[in-house]
Design a protein around this motif. Sequence first.
Motif, PDB file in Angstrom:
ATOM      1  N   GLY A  13       0.780  -1.234   0.000  1.00 27.89           N
ATOM      2  CA  GLY A  13       0.000   0.000   0.000  1.00 27.89           C
ATOM      3  C   GLY A  13       0.806   1.276   0.000  1.00 27.89           C
ATOM      4  N   ASP A  14       2.101   1.206  -0.306  1.00 25.12           N
ATOM      5  CA  ASP A  14       2.910   2.427  -0.298  1.00 25.12           C
ATOM      6  C   ASP A  14       3.047   3.057  -1.677  1.00 25.12           C
ATOM      7  N   SER A  15       2.514   2.425  -2.700  1.00 23.88           N
ATOM      8  CA  SER A  15       2.534   2.926  -4.076  1.00 23.88           C
ATOM      9  C   SER A  15       3.906   2.914  -4.730  1.00 23.88           C
ATOM     10  N   PHE A  16       4.900   2.327  -4.092  1.00 19.94           N
ATOM     11  CA  PHE A  16       6.218   2.229  -4.713  1.00 19.94           C
ATOM     12  C   PHE A  16       6.376   0.906  -5.461  1.00 19.94           C
ATOM     13  N   TYR A  17       5.560  -0.080  -5.093  1.00 21.65           N
ATOM     14  CA  TYR A  17       5.476  -1.363  -5.787  1.00 21.65           C
ATOM     15  C   TYR A  17       6.758  -2.175  -5.829  1.00 21.65           C
ATOM     16  N   SER A  18       7.736  -1.815  -5.074  1.00 19.63           N
ATOM     17  CA  SER A  18       8.979  -2.564  -5.059  1.00 19.63           C
ATOM     18  C   SER A  18       9.433  -2.713  -3.621  1.00 19.63           C
ATOM     19  N   SER A  19       9.689  -3.939  -3.228  1.00 15.31           N
ATOM     20  CA  SER A  19      10.139  -4.204  -1.864  1.00 15.31           C
ATOM     21  C   SER A  19      11.198  -5.298  -1.951  1.00 15.31           C
ATOM     22  N   ALA A  20      12.307  -5.101  -1.296  1.00 16.33           N
ATOM     23  CA  ALA A  20      13.437  -6.035  -1.398  1.00 16.33           C
ATOM     24  C   ALA A  20      13.055  -7.469  -1.076  1.00 16.33           C
ATOM     25  N   ASN A  21      12.108  -7.679  -0.162  1.00 20.36           N
ATOM     26  CA  ASN A  21      11.718  -9.034   0.230  1.00 20.36           C
ATOM     27  C   ASN A  21      10.614  -9.623  -0.646  1.00 20.36           C
ATOM     28  N   SER A  22      10.112  -8.883  -1.607  1.00 21.35           N
ATOM     29  CA  SER A  22       9.006  -9.359  -2.432  1.00 21.35           C
ATOM     30  C   SER A  22       9.421 -10.542  -3.299  1.00 21.35           C
ATOM     31  N   PRO A  23       8.568 -11.555  -3.371  1.00 16.26           N
ATOM     32  CA  PRO A  23       8.859 -12.658  -4.296  1.00 16.26           C
ATOM     33  C   PRO A  23       9.009 -12.174  -5.736  1.00 16.26           C
ATOM     34  N   LEU A  24       8.346 -11.086  -6.090  1.00 17.45           N
ATOM     35  CA  LEU A  24       8.491 -10.554  -7.447  1.00 17.45           C
ATOM     36  C   LEU A  24       9.905 -10.056  -7.718  1.00 17.45           C
ATOM     37  N   GLU A  25      10.571  -9.554  -6.682  1.00 18.07           N
ATOM     38  CA  GLU A  25      11.941  -9.062  -6.837  1.00 18.07           C
ATOM     39  C   GLU A  25      12.960 -10.191  -6.761  1.00 18.07           C
ATOM     40  N   ASN A  26      12.521 -11.370  -6.286  1.00 18.53           N
ATOM     41  CA  ASN A  26      13.428 -12.504  -6.092  1.00 18.53           C
ATOM     42  C   ASN A  26      12.918 -13.753  -6.805  1.00 18.53           C
ATOM     43  N   TRP A  27      12.203 -13.571  -7.885  1.00 18.36           N
ATOM     44  CA  TRP A  27      11.545 -14.676  -8.580  1.00 18.36           C
ATOM     45  C   TRP A  27      12.557 -15.609  -9.235  1.00 18.36           C
ATOM     46  N   THR A  28      12.320 -16.912  -9.078  1.00 19.75           N
ATOM     47  CA  THR A  28      13.098 -17.935  -9.775  1.00 19.75           C
ATOM     48  C   THR A  28      12.115 -18.966 -10.308  1.00 19.75           C
ATOM     49  N   GLU A  29      12.617 -19.924 -11.056  1.00 20.47           N
ATOM     50  CA  GLU A  29      11.733 -20.985 -11.556  1.00 20.47           C
ATOM     51  C   GLU A  29      11.205 -21.850 -10.417  1.00 20.47           C
ATOM     52  N   ASN A  30      11.799 -21.758  -9.242  1.00 18.26           N
ATOM     53  CA  ASN A  30      11.352 -22.540  -8.085  1.00 18.26           C
ATOM     54  C   ASN A  30      10.363 -21.789  -7.202  1.00 18.26           C
ATOM     55  N   THR A  31      10.060 -20.541  -7.526  1.00 17.07           N
ATOM     56  CA  THR A  31       9.134 -19.757  -6.718  1.00 17.07           C
ATOM     57  C   THR A  31       7.703 -20.237  -6.947  1.00 17.07           C
ATOM     58  N   ASP A  32       7.013 -20.542  -5.875  1.00 12.66           N
ATOM     59  CA  ASP A  32       5.616 -20.960  -5.963  1.00 12.66           C
ATOM     60  C   ASP A  32       4.748 -19.703  -5.978  1.00 12.66           C
ATOM     61  N   PRO A  33       3.975 -19.466  -7.038  1.00 12.05           N
ATOM     62  CA  PRO A  33       3.138 -18.261  -7.120  1.00 12.05           C
ATOM     63  C   PRO A  33       2.133 -18.143  -5.978  1.00 12.05           C
ATOM     64  N   ASN A  34       1.776 -19.266  -5.354  1.00  9.60           N
ATOM     65  CA  ASN A  34       0.826 -19.227  -4.240  1.00  9.60           C
ATOM     66  C   ASN A  34       1.342 -18.416  -3.057  1.00  9.60           C
ATOM     67  N   ILE A  35       2.648 -18.190  -3.001  1.00  9.82           N
ATOM     68  CA  ILE A  35       3.203 -17.403  -1.893  1.00  9.82           C
ATOM     69  C   ILE A  35       2.629 -15.987  -1.881  1.00  9.82           C
ATOM     70  N   MET A  36       2.141 -15.523  -3.047  1.00  8.17           N
ATOM     71  CA  MET A  36       1.606 -14.164  -3.128  1.00  8.17           C
ATOM     72  C   MET A  36       0.074 -14.126  -3.137  1.00  8.17           C
ATOM     73  N   ALA A  37      -0.545 -15.188  -2.635  1.00  5.63           N
ATOM     74  CA  ALA A  37      -2.003 -15.239  -2.567  1.00  5.63           C
ATOM     75  C   ALA A  37      -2.467 -14.874  -1.153  1.00  5.63           C
TER      76      ALA A  37
END
Length: 117
Positions: A48-72
């Motif tokens: 909710g900060d409108s910057f849309y980027s956070s160092a711990n975000s799975p989007l910033e650390n995405w790999t082929e092993n990242t489960d998309p459910n982590i962001m549900a």
Amino acid sequence: MTQKKKNDKSQKLSIAETMPHQINAPSFEGTGINMQPPFVNEHGVVIGDSFYSSANSPLENWTENTDPNIMAGEEWVHPTNDIGWNTPENRELLESKKKPHAYPFMHPTKDVGKGAD
């Protein structure tokens, strides 16, 4: 900057510093819904900060092993500062909560001006 410092900074943000982030964002004014401040979810991601980027975000650390459910789930959605409010359905919901412009000087069920024009 460490994540702790980033989180400390985000918790000091006011709504005015994070808005407007969407050019066509609907107004909550007159709806009875109060704007909520940004929060840090259990993954250390600022929501909710409108910057849309956070160092711990799975989007910033995405790999082929990242489960998309982590962001549900609710922890990823801000109650008032979310792009979802721009959908026609949610904009209509906000509009339905707004009091008429003539409030409080109009009768809620009678057109007292009928025939006056």
